[in-house]
Design a protein around this motif. Structure first.
Motif, PDB file in Angstrom:
ATOM      1  N   ARG A 172      -3.266  -5.743 -10.054  1.00  0.00           N
ATOM      2  CA  ARG A 172      -3.182  -4.400  -9.938  1.00  0.00           C
ATOM      3  C   ARG A 172      -1.611  -4.224  -9.741  1.00  0.00           C
ATOM      4  O   ARG A 172      -1.156  -3.046  -9.404  1.00  0.00           O
ATOM      5  CB  ARG A 172      -3.915  -3.848  -8.597  1.00  0.00           C
ATOM      6  N   ALA A 189       4.001   2.928  -9.294  1.00  0.00           N
ATOM      7  CA  ALA A 189       3.146   3.453 -10.309  1.00  0.00           C
ATOM      8  C   ALA A 189       3.702   4.263 -11.243  1.00  0.00           C
ATOM      9  O   ALA A 189       3.476   4.431 -12.472  1.00  0.00           O
ATOM     10  CB  ALA A 189       1.829   3.543 -10.027  1.00  0.00           C
ATOM     11  N   ARG A 190       4.887   5.189 -10.730  1.00  0.00           N
ATOM     12  CA  ARG A 190       5.413   6.274 -11.024  1.00  0.00           C
ATOM     13  C   ARG A 190       6.701   6.040 -11.968  1.00  0.00           C
ATOM     14  O   ARG A 190       6.938   6.248 -12.894  1.00  0.00           O
ATOM     15  CB  ARG A 190       5.697   7.358 -10.113  1.00  0.00           C
ATOM     16  N   TYR A 191       7.229   4.900 -11.177  1.00  0.00           N
ATOM     17  CA  TYR A 191       8.706   4.506 -11.781  1.00  0.00           C
ATOM     18  C   TYR A 191       8.947   3.138 -12.129  1.00  0.00           C
ATOM     19  O   TYR A 191      10.129   3.050 -12.876  1.00  0.00           O
ATOM     20  CB  TYR A 191       9.744   4.896 -10.737  1.00  0.00           C
ATOM     21  N   THR A 228       0.632  -1.717 -15.892  1.00  0.00           N
ATOM     22  CA  THR A 228       0.737  -2.160 -14.362  1.00  0.00           C
ATOM     23  C   THR A 228       1.828  -2.016 -13.612  1.00  0.00           C
ATOM     24  O   THR A 228       2.821  -2.535 -14.186  1.00  0.00           O
ATOM     25  CB  THR A 228       0.098  -3.579 -14.303  1.00  0.00           C
ATOM     26  N   PRO A 229       1.585  -1.477 -12.442  1.00  0.00           N
ATOM     27  CA  PRO A 229       2.950  -1.350 -11.468  1.00  0.00           C
ATOM     28  C   PRO A 229       3.510  -2.828 -11.246  1.00  0.00           C
ATOM     29  O   PRO A 229       2.841  -3.910 -11.084  1.00  0.00           O
ATOM     30  CB  PRO A 229       2.486  -0.853 -10.244  1.00  0.00           C
ATOM     31  N   ARG A 274       2.955   1.240  -3.523  1.00  0.00           N
ATOM     32  CA  ARG A 274       2.314   1.218  -4.955  1.00  0.00           C
ATOM     33  C   ARG A 274       2.442   2.521  -5.817  1.00  0.00           C
ATOM     34  O   ARG A 274       2.416   2.560  -6.643  1.00  0.00           O
ATOM     35  CB  ARG A 274       0.907   0.731  -4.587  1.00  0.00           C
ATOM     36  N   PRO A 275       2.159   3.682  -4.837  1.00  0.00           N
ATOM     37  CA  PRO A 275       2.160   4.767  -5.761  1.00  0.00           C
ATOM     38  C   PRO A 275       3.463   5.166  -6.279  1.00  0.00           C
ATOM     39  O   PRO A 275       3.684   5.652  -7.598  1.00  0.00           O
ATOM     40  CB  PRO A 275       1.973   6.026  -4.723  1.00  0.00           C
ATOM     41  N   TRP A 276       4.590   4.767  -5.861  1.00  0.00           N
ATOM     42  CA  TRP A 276       6.057   5.099  -6.048  1.00  0.00           C
ATOM     43  C   TRP A 276       6.189   4.140  -7.178  1.00  0.00           C
ATOM     44  O   TRP A 276       6.670   4.251  -8.340  1.00  0.00           O
ATOM     45  CB  TRP A 276       7.025   4.907  -5.090  1.00  0.00           C
ATOM     46  N   VAL A 314       0.986  -1.130  -0.099  1.00  0.00           N
ATOM     47  CA  VAL A 314       0.220  -0.010   0.107  1.00  0.00           C
ATOM     48  C   VAL A 314       0.759   1.352   0.038  1.00  0.00           C
ATOM     49  O   VAL A 314       0.495   2.329  -0.650  1.00  0.00           O
ATOM     50  CB  VAL A 314      -0.981   0.029   1.234  1.00  0.00           C
TER      51      VAL A 314
END
Length: 355
Positions: free
Chosen positions: A217, A38-40, A55-56, A34-36, A31
């Motif tokens: 995801r 999804a970006r890199y 997809t990350p 995941r944002p990091w 959790v």
């Protein structure tokens, strides 16, 4: 021999605690990460994966961290023999090196040769750190056996990586293997270091599974598949050479990952025969062909049932302690996997349809 059997009553407390703790930690880290990711660290649709949208990837970071912490905490709560702490630290360090290699490769693909050299070096550490007295082939010189294990381990690392191309497939494969290894440790048939690693890995995969459920995801990425393949190979080698498990140990160590070995091995042979560059991405694995034809859930159901049968056959082989029963269980496992591959290829269905 580095062999410790803790009281079963203690294992009933320690086992679930480590399992649940690793699962919760993995989910929490995912959790946060995941944002990091999804970006890199986006995995874009390619010739290898079956997903159709970016997809990350990188969930393996959380799984590996949780596995390491669970194993470390478990080691503090378990009686270790001399050298076990060193073994655990060295194996985890090698897994961390593979994770870094995988992370770099996830962000910027690396040439095949440097990847292979690092994998061989890390697997050499793992083989060197097998529990004392581990022998899989007693009639073979120790040096030759260890060299073959390094090569086999590097192959297993790569097949785990190459087979991680469909949602939940790695979970469906490594969860039964980790479960079997943890059970063997709990019953005194597997040394403590591979047992703790298997238990931690089982919990980490449980925490990762909801995020990888089709449609995924999140993916493990090479940062996860490389060290997870390494840790699994280490556990299987330790099982295969465990004197406490008796004559059925080696057969059990082959049975547990047999679907992975068969699908990847036969696919590799087919690609070599077609003179393809075997290190390049592709969709010619049995599960990939079936997923494109029948859908992901159909394939997962068949693979899941097969791996459950393999787990049962592996338990029978190891717990029996008899080489003859292990050979019989292995023959049954080969038949089960052959039937699965036949259905995944579509030939079994074509044959049953008649003229």
């Amino acid at each position: 021999m580095s062999q410790i059997a803790i009281p079963f009553s203690s294992w009933l407390v320690l086992g679930p605690a480590l399992l649940c703790g690793a699962a919760a930690l993995t989910a929490g880290l995912i959790v946060l990460l995941r944002p990091w990711l999804a970006r890199y660290a986006l995995a874009r649709p390619s010739a290898r994966g079956l997903h159709s949208v970016p997809t990350p990837q990188g969930g393996g970071i959380a799984v590996l961290v949780a596995t390491a912490l669970a194993a470390g905490i478990g080691a503090q709560c378990t009686a270790l023999l001399p050298g076990d702490a060193t073994r655990l630290g060295a194996v985890l360090a090698a897994a961390a090196v593979l994770a870094v290699l995988g992370l770099i490769d996830d962000i910027r693909p690396l040439p095949a040769l440097p990847r292979l050299v690092v994998q061989l070096a890390c697997m050499a550490v793992g083989v060197w750190m097998l529990p004392e007295g581990t022998r899989l082939f007693g009639i073979m010189p120790l040096g030759l056996e260890r060299a073959l294990l390094v090569l086999a381990g590097a192959w297993f690392i790569n097949l785990t990586n190459f087979m991680d191309g469909m949602d939940w497939l790695t979970v469906a494969e490594l969860v039964p293997i980790s479960c079997g290894l943890a059970m063997f440790w709990a019953t005194g048939l597997l040394p403590v270091v591979p047992g703790l690693l298997a238990l931690g890995l089982l919990g980490g995969l449980a925490g990762y599974a909801p995020f990888n459920k089709p449609p995924a995801r999140l993916f493990l990425g090479d940062v996860g598949s490389l060290p997870l393949g390494f840790l699994t190979a280490y556990g299987l080698f330790a099982l295969g050479g465990s004197s406490a498990a008796g004559g059925g140990a080696l057969a059990g160590a082959i049975i547990l990952p047999l679907y992975y070995i068969a699908d990847s091995g036969l696919t590799l042979v087919g690609r070599l025969r077609r003179r393809e560059a075997v290190w390049t991405p592709h969709r010619s694995h049995f599960y990939q062909v079936a997923a494109q034809r029948d859908g992901v859930w159909s394939v997962l159901g068949r693979v899941g049932v097969t791996n459950a049968v393999l787990l049962w056959l592996g338990i029978v082989s190891v717990v029996s302690g008899f080489a003859a029963l292990g050979v019989a269980a292995l023959a049954m496992a080969v038949a089960v996997v052959a039937f699965l591959l036949l259905t995944l290829s579509g030939r079994g269905r074509d044959a049953s349809a008649g003229p």
